[in-house]
Design a protein around this motif. Structure first.
Motif, PDB file in Angstrom:
ATOM      1  N   ILE A  20      28.630  44.954  44.952  1.00 12.55           N
ATOM      2  CA  ILE A  20      27.177  44.886  44.790  1.00 12.55           C
ATOM      3  C   ILE A  20      26.792  43.491  44.305  1.00 12.55           C
ATOM      4  O   ILE A  20      27.421  42.945  43.405  1.00 12.55           O
ATOM      5  CB  ILE A  20      26.696  45.941  43.756  1.00 12.55           C
ATOM      6  N   ASN A  21      25.747  42.940  44.895  1.00 11.89           N
ATOM      7  CA  ASN A  21      25.183  41.681  44.426  1.00 11.89           C
ATOM      8  C   ASN A  21      24.210  42.018  43.307  1.00 11.89           C
ATOM      9  O   ASN A  21      23.193  42.653  43.544  1.00 11.89           O
ATOM     10  CB  ASN A  21      24.473  40.948  45.564  1.00 11.89           C
ATOM     11  N   LYS A  22      24.536  41.609  42.113  1.00 10.33           N
ATOM     12  CA  LYS A  22      23.697  41.917  40.950  1.00 10.33           C
ATOM     13  C   LYS A  22      22.580  40.892  40.853  1.00 10.33           C
ATOM     14  O   LYS A  22      22.805  39.749  40.480  1.00 10.33           O
ATOM     15  CB  LYS A  22      24.548  41.939  39.689  1.00 10.33           C
ATOM     16  N   HIS A  23      21.367  41.323  41.192  1.00  7.32           N
ATOM     17  CA  HIS A  23      20.191  40.449  41.115  1.00  7.32           C
ATOM     18  C   HIS A  23      19.630  40.490  39.704  1.00  7.32           C
ATOM     19  O   HIS A  23      19.505  41.550  39.104  1.00  7.32           O
ATOM     20  CB  HIS A  23      19.094  40.916  42.079  1.00  7.32           C
ATOM     21  N   HIS A  24      19.293  39.320  39.191  1.00 10.61           N
ATOM     22  CA  HIS A  24      18.614  39.229  37.907  1.00 10.61           C
ATOM     23  C   HIS A  24      17.213  38.702  38.189  1.00 10.61           C
ATOM     24  O   HIS A  24      17.060  37.558  38.612  1.00 10.61           O
ATOM     25  CB  HIS A  24      19.354  38.286  36.957  1.00 10.61           C
ATOM     26  N   HIS A  25      16.242  39.522  37.982  1.00  9.58           N
ATOM     27  CA  HIS A  25      14.862  39.123  38.264  1.00  9.58           C
ATOM     28  C   HIS A  25      14.303  38.370  37.063  1.00  9.58           C
ATOM     29  O   HIS A  25      14.266  38.892  35.961  1.00  9.58           O
ATOM     30  CB  HIS A  25      14.007  40.344  38.591  1.00  9.58           C
ATOM     31  N   ASP A  26      13.896  37.143  37.296  1.00  9.59           N
ATOM     32  CA  ASP A  26      13.313  36.315  36.254  1.00  9.59           C
ATOM     33  C   ASP A  26      11.898  36.002  36.673  1.00  9.59           C
ATOM     34  O   ASP A  26      11.657  35.070  37.430  1.00  9.59           O
ATOM     35  CB  ASP A  26      14.147  35.045  36.080  1.00  9.59           C
ATOM     36  N   HIS A  27      10.952  36.778  36.202  1.00  8.13           N
ATOM     37  CA  HIS A  27       9.570  36.673  36.669  1.00  8.13           C
ATOM     38  C   HIS A  27       8.804  35.510  36.046  1.00  8.13           C
ATOM     39  O   HIS A  27       7.766  35.116  36.538  1.00  8.13           O
ATOM     40  CB  HIS A  27       8.832  37.983  36.411  1.00  8.13           C
ATOM     41  N   GLY A  28       9.297  34.942  34.948  1.00 10.48           N
ATOM     42  CA  GLY A  28       8.531  33.919  34.261  1.00 10.48           C
ATOM     43  C   GLY A  28       8.918  32.502  34.607  1.00 10.48           C
ATOM     44  O   GLY A  28       8.396  31.565  34.022  1.00 10.48           O
ATOM     45  N   SER A  29       9.808  32.293  35.552  1.00 13.66           N
ATOM     46  CA  SER A  29      10.281  30.942  35.834  1.00 13.66           C
ATOM     47  C   SER A  29       9.584  30.348  37.061  1.00 13.66           C
ATOM     48  O   SER A  29       8.944  31.034  37.831  1.00 13.66           O
ATOM     49  CB  SER A  29      11.793  30.950  36.051  1.00 13.66           C
ATOM     50  N   SER A  30       9.771  29.037  37.214  1.00 13.91           N
ATOM     51  CA  SER A  30       9.193  28.349  38.363  1.00 13.91           C
ATOM     52  C   SER A  30       9.915  28.767  39.632  1.00 13.91           C
ATOM     53  O   SER A  30      11.004  29.338  39.587  1.00 13.91           O
ATOM     54  CB  SER A  30       9.317  26.834  38.178  1.00 13.91           C
ATOM     55  N   GLU A  31       9.324  28.441  40.771  1.00 10.09           N
ATOM     56  CA  GLU A  31       9.944  28.799  42.042  1.00 10.09           C
ATOM     57  C   GLU A  31      11.272  28.067  42.238  1.00 10.09           C
ATOM     58  O   GLU A  31      12.235  28.645  42.735  1.00 10.09           O
ATOM     59  CB  GLU A  31       9.008  28.488  43.207  1.00 10.09           C
ATOM     60  N   LYS A  32      11.345  26.815  41.813  1.00 15.04           N
ATOM     61  CA  LYS A  32      12.591  26.059  41.949  1.00 15.04           C
ATOM     62  C   LYS A  32      13.695  26.693  41.100  1.00 15.04           C
ATOM     63  O   LYS A  32      14.826  26.847  41.570  1.00 15.04           O
ATOM     64  CB  LYS A  32      12.378  24.602  41.534  1.00 15.04           C
ATOM     65  N   THR A  33      13.370  27.083  39.885  1.00 16.59           N
ATOM     66  CA  THR A  33      14.347  27.750  39.016  1.00 16.59           C
ATOM     67  C   THR A  33      14.778  29.068  39.639  1.00 16.59           C
ATOM     68  O   THR A  33      15.962  29.402  39.645  1.00 16.59           O
ATOM     69  CB  THR A  33      13.759  27.980  37.614  1.00 16.59           C
ATOM     70  N   HIS A  34      13.826  29.803  40.181  1.00 11.85           N
ATOM     71  CA  HIS A  34      14.131  31.080  40.837  1.00 11.85           C
ATOM     72  C   HIS A  34      15.062  30.863  42.027  1.00 11.85           C
ATOM     73  O   HIS A  34      16.034  31.611  42.203  1.00 11.85           O
ATOM     74  CB  HIS A  34      12.837  31.770  41.278  1.00 11.85           C
ATOM     75  N   GLN A  35      14.788  29.850  42.849  1.00 18.21           N
ATOM     76  CA  GLN A  35      15.644  29.556  44.003  1.00 18.21           C
ATOM     77  C   GLN A  35      17.046  29.165  43.566  1.00 18.21           C
ATOM     78  O   GLN A  35      18.035  29.570  44.177  1.00 18.21           O
ATOM     79  CB  GLN A  35      15.027  28.450  44.859  1.00 18.21           C
TER      80      GLN A  35
END
Length: 128
Positions: free
Chosen positions: A39-54
């Motif tokens: 399983i690919n464990k996704h960590h959702h970080d809703h408060g970060s910039s798009e570059k950080t998210h990417q």
């Protein structure tokens, strides 16, 4: 192509999970089973910039593919299949790993399969 006396595995992969399908029979005519589910464990970080998210998404994908790589290193022939682009991305990831330079790899497109359909797809590929 003959796969007799080769250790073979099939990997159905998308960006969320991977199924590793193989047989312990080196003639590759025996029973194929799902040996691993990763399983690919996704960590959702809703408060970060798009570059950080990417960047975090790319790091998670690298870690996920690295986990798959650790499970398939001992195989001679590897079938990568699945929907979308994940199988091509995994193929490119493996190209950068020297342990896979001498391995035989095949990439095929495939839909969302049931577990039995995945097993049949891999078995039929290596029996051909």
């Amino acid at each position: 192509m003959s796969y007799s006396n080769k250790k073979v595995t099939g990997v159905w992969v998308d960006h969320g999970e991977a199924f590793l399908i193989n047989t312990s029979d080196k003639s590759n005519t025996g029973n194929y089973t799902i040996a691993e589910k990763i399983i690919n464990k996704h960590h959702h970080d809703h408060g970060s910039s798009e570059k950080t998210h990417q960047n975090k998404t790319a790091q998670e994908l690298h870690k996920y593919f690295d986990g798959i790589t650790n499970h398939i290193q001992g195989f001679d022939s590897i079938l990568l299949f699945g929907p979308g682009k994940a199988q091509e991305e995994l193929k490119n990831f493996l190209k950068d790993n020297m342990h896979f330079n001498e391995k035989e790899g095949v990439v095929k497109s495939g839909n969302r399969f049931t577990e039995n359909e995945m097993i049949a797809f891999v078995r039929n590929n290596f029996l051909a």
